[in-house]
Write an enzyme that holds these catalytic residues in place. Sequence first.
Site, PDB file in Angstrom:
ATOM      1  N   THR A 187      -7.061  -0.615  43.818  1.00 18.12           N
ATOM      2  CA  THR A 187      -8.234   0.065  43.255  1.00 18.12           C
ATOM      3  C   THR A 187      -9.502  -0.272  44.022  1.00 18.12           C
ATOM      4  O   THR A 187     -10.385   0.564  44.177  1.00 18.12           O
ATOM      5  CB  THR A 187      -8.417  -0.352  41.771  1.00 18.12           C
ATOM      6  OG1 THR A 187      -7.278   0.104  41.058  1.00 18.12           O
ATOM      7  CG2 THR A 187      -9.653   0.249  41.148  1.00 18.12           C
TER       8      THR A 187
ATOM      9  N   ASP B 190      -1.114   1.605  46.704  1.00 14.98           N
ATOM     10  CA  ASP B 190      -1.262   1.122  45.337  1.00 14.98           C
ATOM     11  C   ASP B 190      -0.310  -0.071  45.260  1.00 14.98           C
ATOM     12  O   ASP B 190       0.843   0.025  45.713  1.00 14.98           O
ATOM     13  CB  ASP B 190      -0.817   2.245  44.380  1.00 14.98           C
ATOM     14  CG  ASP B 190      -1.052   1.898  42.931  1.00 14.98           C
ATOM     15  OD1 ASP B 190      -0.624   0.809  42.507  1.00 14.98           O
ATOM     16  OD2 ASP B 190      -1.654   2.709  42.225  1.00 14.98           O
ATOM     17  N   SER B 191      -0.763  -1.181  44.712  1.00 18.88           N
ATOM     18  CA  SER B 191       0.098  -2.372  44.779  1.00 18.88           C
ATOM     19  C   SER B 191       1.355  -2.222  43.925  1.00 18.88           C
ATOM     20  O   SER B 191       2.269  -3.032  44.025  1.00 18.88           O
ATOM     21  CB  SER B 191      -0.671  -3.638  44.411  1.00 18.88           C
ATOM     22  OG  SER B 191      -0.797  -3.776  43.026  1.00 18.88           O
TER      23      SER B 191
ATOM     24  N   THR C 165      -4.460  -5.039  41.826  1.00 17.62           N
ATOM     25  CA  THR C 165      -4.290  -6.106  40.832  1.00 17.62           C
ATOM     26  C   THR C 165      -2.893  -6.113  40.202  1.00 17.62           C
ATOM     27  O   THR C 165      -2.429  -7.152  39.751  1.00 17.62           O
ATOM     28  CB  THR C 165      -5.334  -5.981  39.697  1.00 17.62           C
ATOM     29  OG1 THR C 165      -5.209  -4.694  39.101  1.00 17.62           O
ATOM     30  CG2 THR C 165      -6.733  -6.191  40.212  1.00 17.62           C
ATOM     31  N   ASP C 166      -2.234  -4.941  40.187  1.00 20.80           N
ATOM     32  CA  ASP C 166      -0.975  -4.850  39.435  1.00 20.80           C
ATOM     33  C   ASP C 166       0.059  -5.885  39.873  1.00 20.80           C
ATOM     34  O   ASP C 166       0.742  -6.474  39.038  1.00 20.80           O
ATOM     35  CB  ASP C 166      -0.368  -3.444  39.571  1.00 20.80           C
ATOM     36  CG  ASP C 166      -1.145  -2.408  38.757  1.00 20.80           C
ATOM     37  OD1 ASP C 166      -1.974  -2.815  37.920  1.00 20.80           O
ATOM     38  OD2 ASP C 166      -0.928  -1.204  38.972  1.00 20.80           O
TER      39      ASP C 166
ATOM     40  N   CYS D 274       6.026 -16.661  26.703  1.00 21.10           N
ATOM     41  CA  CYS D 274       4.650 -17.036  26.336  1.00 21.10           C
ATOM     42  C   CYS D 274       3.829 -17.251  27.604  1.00 21.10           C
ATOM     43  O   CYS D 274       4.338 -17.715  28.610  1.00 21.10           O
ATOM     44  CB  CYS D 274       4.648 -18.355  25.563  1.00 21.10           C
ATOM     45  SG  CYS D 274       5.484 -18.285  24.005  1.00 21.10           S
TER      46      CYS D 274
END
Length: 362
Positions: A30, A74-75, A106-107, A294
């Site tokens: 992005t 795009d990652s 970021t993905d 978690c």
Amino acid sequence: MLNYYQTINISTAAGHIADTAIFVIYTGGTIGMDYDKEGKHLKPINFEHIIEKVPELRRFEFELTLLSFENPIDSADIKVHHWINIARIVYDFYNDYDAFVILHGTDTMAYTASALSFLFENLAKPVILTGAQLPIGVPRTDARENFITALEIAAMKKNGSPLVPEVCILFDNLLLRGNRARKVQSNNFTAFASENFPPLAITGIEIRFNESLILPTPTGRFDIFSKMDENVGLLKIFPGISRKYLEHFLATPDLRGIVMETYGSGNTPADSWFMNALSQAIENGIHILNVSQCNGGTVIHGMYESSKILESIGVISGGDITPEAAIAKMMFLLANEPNPQLVRQKLATSLRGEMTYRQSKK
Ligand code: ASP
């Protein structure tokens, strides 16, 4: 050097007398996207356009060289060969630069940071990944700030040596160890967190470092590994997971390693069909690494009944490793460690600061 990449030199305020040189690798994401003609979808743009949008780059007192993937991606499209290529680029330019900044979507940034941390051996220079939640052309973008802060941190030295000689993610106000970070937000600017390990630095008016947490500078010669094994799987446990589903998954051809995302401190259903299927897979030579669903805390084998059984059948505890780092570590070890006993041993211990070693509770 790989000839299908283009490099651009930026003349900064330093001219040719800079005593710090930084190499930037632009992969896409992005940060470097703009809207298509219809103004609907975000698509990667050329790197030249990015530089125009960050005129502040020219005010830096260091030398900047920028290299762009020929086709920025795009990652979400990142593959293992991209990781190997990035590692090779760093290797090719390692001796001529003080630090590396990687602009990345970021993905999958946490996966790439983890993978690189394993692919590099004896890394003594900063490799800082950053990106943005809003494209660089948007007025409220976080891209400029992230990029500039990443460059500043990359350039920092102490007694002539780089301050942060490890693979990190700089995002918003946090500098995180790359293989400890996870993308936790697709909306806020604070997109990354590292529940199990404190930030290496917090940036504000000042940049405050947690220097005692930064990995020590290695003394050996820098090198890279150039193989990863993709025959791995991610098995997320959920209530109602069926025998058919599990057996089908375990029968994946050529499967060699599984990262199993379990509940809480490493728990799964205790049904005998479940344990027998896992046990059979382990007997067939498949490594199973237990990591928690978690974000915070650690797997402790033996804390509850089911994880006691998991341990007894040979499932390996991943402690507090993130699933992203676990996948990358599994791919790395399966490709580069021929001895299965050592694969098990290394999965259970920290290689690059990716986990806090804890003894299992017998
Ligand atoms: N899909 C984008 C990517 O990972 C998202 C981003 O960069 O924030 O490349």
